[in-house]
Scaffold this motif. Structure first.
Motif, short mmCIF file in Angstrom:
data_model
loop_
_atom_site.label_atom_id
_atom_site.label_comp_id
_atom_site.label_asym_id
_atom_site.label_seq_id
_atom_site.Cartn_x
_atom_site.Cartn_y
_atom_site.Cartn_z
N UNK A 114 0.83 -1.20 0.00
CA UNK A 114 0.00 0.00 0.00
C UNK A 114 0.86 1.25 0.00
N UNK A 115 0.20 2.39 -0.21
CA UNK A 115 0.87 3.66 -0.04
C UNK A 115 1.52 4.23 -1.26
N UNK A 116 0.83 4.22 -2.40
CA UNK A 116 1.40 4.81 -3.58
C UNK A 116 0.35 5.47 -4.45
N UNK A 117 0.81 6.22 -5.43
CA UNK A 117 -0.10 6.82 -6.41
C UNK A 117 0.30 6.31 -7.79
N UNK A 118 -0.66 5.69 -8.46
CA UNK A 118 -0.45 5.09 -9.78
C UNK A 118 -1.13 5.92 -10.84
N UNK A 119 -0.36 6.42 -11.79
CA UNK A 119 -0.93 7.06 -12.98
C UNK A 119 -1.14 5.96 -14.02
N UNK A 120 -2.41 5.62 -14.28
CA UNK A 120 -2.76 4.48 -15.12
C UNK A 120 -3.30 4.98 -16.45
N UNK A 121 -2.66 4.61 -17.55
CA UNK A 121 -2.90 5.26 -18.83
C UNK A 121 -3.34 4.26 -19.89
N UNK A 122 -4.43 4.58 -20.57
CA UNK A 122 -4.92 3.75 -21.67
C UNK A 122 -5.82 4.60 -22.55
N UNK A 123 -5.92 4.27 -23.83
CA UNK A 123 -6.77 5.05 -24.73
C UNK A 123 -8.21 5.14 -24.25
N UNK A 124 -8.77 4.00 -23.86
CA UNK A 124 -10.19 3.94 -23.51
C UNK A 124 -10.36 3.65 -22.03
N UNK A 125 -11.45 4.16 -21.47
CA UNK A 125 -11.75 3.97 -20.06
C UNK A 125 -13.06 3.18 -19.91
N UNK A 126 -13.23 2.20 -20.76
CA UNK A 126 -14.36 1.27 -20.65
C UNK A 126 -13.93 -0.07 -21.22
N UNK A 127 -14.72 -1.11 -20.99
CA UNK A 127 -14.35 -2.48 -21.39
C UNK A 127 -14.58 -2.67 -22.88
N UNK A 128 -13.57 -2.33 -23.64
CA UNK A 128 -13.66 -2.41 -25.10
C UNK A 128 -13.03 -3.70 -25.62
N UNK A 129 -11.92 -4.11 -25.03
CA UNK A 129 -11.20 -5.31 -25.47
C UNK A 129 -10.33 -5.82 -24.35
N UNK A 130 -9.45 -6.78 -24.68
CA UNK A 130 -8.62 -7.40 -23.67
C UNK A 130 -7.72 -6.43 -22.93
N UNK A 131 -7.13 -5.47 -23.67
CA UNK A 131 -6.24 -4.50 -23.02
C UNK A 131 -7.00 -3.66 -22.01
N UNK A 132 -8.23 -3.28 -22.37
CA UNK A 132 -9.04 -2.46 -21.46
C UNK A 132 -9.44 -3.25 -20.21
N UNK A 133 -9.72 -4.54 -20.38
CA UNK A 133 -10.06 -5.37 -19.23
C UNK A 133 -8.88 -5.40 -18.25
N UNK A 134 -7.67 -5.61 -18.77
CA UNK A 134 -6.49 -5.64 -17.90
C UNK A 134 -6.28 -4.28 -17.24
N UNK A 135 -6.40 -3.21 -18.01
CA UNK A 135 -6.23 -1.85 -17.51
C UNK A 135 -7.19 -1.56 -16.35
N UNK A 136 -8.47 -1.84 -16.56
CA UNK A 136 -9.48 -1.51 -15.54
C UNK A 136 -9.37 -2.43 -14.33
N UNK A 137 -9.12 -3.72 -14.56
CA UNK A 137 -8.98 -4.64 -13.43
C UNK A 137 -7.72 -4.34 -12.63
N UNK A 138 -6.66 -3.94 -13.31
CA UNK A 138 -5.45 -3.55 -12.60
C UNK A 138 -5.72 -2.34 -11.72
N UNK A 139 -6.46 -1.37 -12.24
CA UNK A 139 -6.80 -0.19 -11.43
C UNK A 139 -7.56 -0.62 -10.18
N UNK A 140 -8.52 -1.53 -10.36
CA UNK A 140 -9.31 -1.98 -9.21
C UNK A 140 -8.44 -2.72 -8.19
N UNK A 141 -7.53 -3.54 -8.68
CA UNK A 141 -6.62 -4.27 -7.79
C UNK A 141 -5.84 -3.33 -6.89
N UNK A 142 -5.32 -2.26 -7.48
CA UNK A 142 -4.48 -1.35 -6.70
C UNK A 142 -5.30 -0.45 -5.80
#
Length: 428
Positions: A19-47
């Motif tokens: 714990x204890x950090x700030x993550x700048x999480x970057x991706x073209x889309x901010x919704x579940x469009x494809x596999x990359x977006x699923x990983x991006x959004x789930x990773x955000x939720x994990x952290x």
């Protein structure tokens, strides 16, 4: 540029605080469009679950999930929309080098300095124009390699349905010669220019500290194309197995899930279904649907087309089959569909290409066949159709156990925490 000690794993990295950090999480889309977006959004939720402050940076889009940081998102660029000529010209310039993304990122840095920046897909919409700002600010940068864009201007190393490596050795003019982008000379020319500018400015090579790669095959391929191996870290994809109920009894027929496009090898699957006289169900949509329907009628294959499905409807379709089939003919990376099949207790039949062989244990969690070989695939379908229910269930259990140990949410999170800690420690 910081080296990563000539490794592709995380075994020797220091332990990381959860714990204890700030993550700048970057991706073209901010919704579940494809596999990359699923990983991006789930990773955000994990952290976020372990107390990190996650700041997303993306493009504005009508389907985006809500975000308190949306004011920093860049203007929408959606290819295929009927934009006017001036807008198209402005978008073309942004694809190569987005001044807006750079300005928006500068605003984010002014408000709060992230501990780590993690990129997913930024090509075309955001562009890598902002990466030098992160380096100047001393922010470590990680990029997940979801495709082969770092080597192939057209992402896929695929042309006319076959593997293509014509641009190897810097010969990116071939993207124009072969009109690799949607068969269009102007679009192919734009992508060639984009690639040339980005490589000349070193926008990835000189600014990204570490590339997180889901498959070892992609690491080997990028090294083969000239990238130094020490820049890559193997970080497999993950699935939330706890949220997926596995089926313990064998189902009926065989199932494909994904986009209906030429590189997926679906014509081979239809022909294999006809040869083996085994029922095949196809879940998904894409440009090949009508061609595949016609091929099924021509060959007499028993093929059902279910269209797009998601959530529990998709999971029920997977639970109902004997095995999931991925007959790809291109360099797949590390499809999450394989992990979902395992988590739901189904074995996988895949082709010997790209990262697929890394994800299938022959005879233990599924089978591997040559790509584009309808007879070999038909033989595998026939064999799996004849297997006793207990044998298929054992494969399903083995796949589920593999996911729970090596491809879990926790394993993914801990691998990234260790990587982030090594980079932050190096910057300190």
């Amino acid at each position: 540029m910081m080296a990563l000690a000539q490794r592709t794993g995380l075994e020797d990295m220091p332990a990381a605080s959860p714990s204890g950090g700030r993550l700048l999480s970057i991706n073209n889309y901010h919704y579940r469009r494809g596999g990359a977006e699923v990983v991006f959004l789930e990773q955000n939720r994990l952290f976020e679950e372990i107390g990190w402050d996650v700041v997303p940076f993306a493009m504005r889009h009508p389907r985006n999930l809500p975000s308190a940081h949306e004011r920093h998102f860049v203007e929408e660029i959606e290819f295929g929309h009927a934009y006017g000529p001036l807008t198209r010209l402005r978008h073309a310039a942004s694809i190569i080098y987005s001044r807006e993304a750079r300005a928006r990122l500068r605003d984010i840095l002014a408000e709060a300095r992230p501990d780590v920046a993690h990129l997913h897909n930024v090509y075309h919409h955001l562009s890598p124009s902002f990466l030098p700002l992160l380096r100047q600010a001393g922010v470590p940068v990680v990029m997940t390699v979801h495709d082969l864009k770092l080597a192939c201007p057209a992402y896929t190393m695929l042309r006319d349905g076959h593997v293509c490596e014509s641009c190897k050795g810097g010969r990116v003019h071939n993207v124009v010669v072969n009109r690799c982008i949607k068969g269009s000379l102007p679009l192919s020319g734009l992508v060639m220019l984009e690639t040339t500018v980005h490589r000349t400015l070193g926008l990835y090579r000189d600014t990204v500290d570490a590339f997180a790669v889901p498959s070892r095959f992609y690491i080997d391929k990028l090294v083969e194309w000239g990238w130094p191996r020490e820049r890559f870290v193997h970080v497999p994809n993950f699935v939330d197995a706890a949220a997926l109920r596995p089926e313990t009894q064998a189902g009926d027929g065989f199932l494909y899930v994904g986009r209906l496009s030429p590189e997926k090898g679906l014509d081979t699957l239809v022909r294999a279904g006809a040869l083996s006289r085994q029922p095949v169900t196809i879940v998904g949509t894409g440009p090949m649907e009508e061609t595949l329907r016609a091929l099924a009628a021509e060959t007499g294959a028993d093929v059902r087309f279910l269209g797009f499905r998601t959530g529990e409807a998709l999971h029920e379709a997977i639970r109902g089959c004997r095995a999931v089939v991925l007959p790809a003919t291109w360099y797949e990376n590390a499809p999450i569909s394989v992990l979902e099949a395992y988590a739901l207790g189904r074995p996988v039949i895949g082709t010997r290409i790209g990262g697929l062989p890394e994800m299938i244990r022959e005879g233990e969690t599924g089978a591997i066949v040559p790509p584009g070989d309808a007879e070999a695939l038909a033989a595998a379908l026939t064999r799996f159709a004849a297997l006793p229910s207990e044998s298929l269930s054992a494969m399903g259990r083995a796949g589920r156990l593999w996911v729970e140990t090596d491809f879990s949410r926790e394993a993914y999170r801990d691998r990234l925490l260790a990587l982030y800690a090594s980079l932050r420690g190096g910057r300190r």
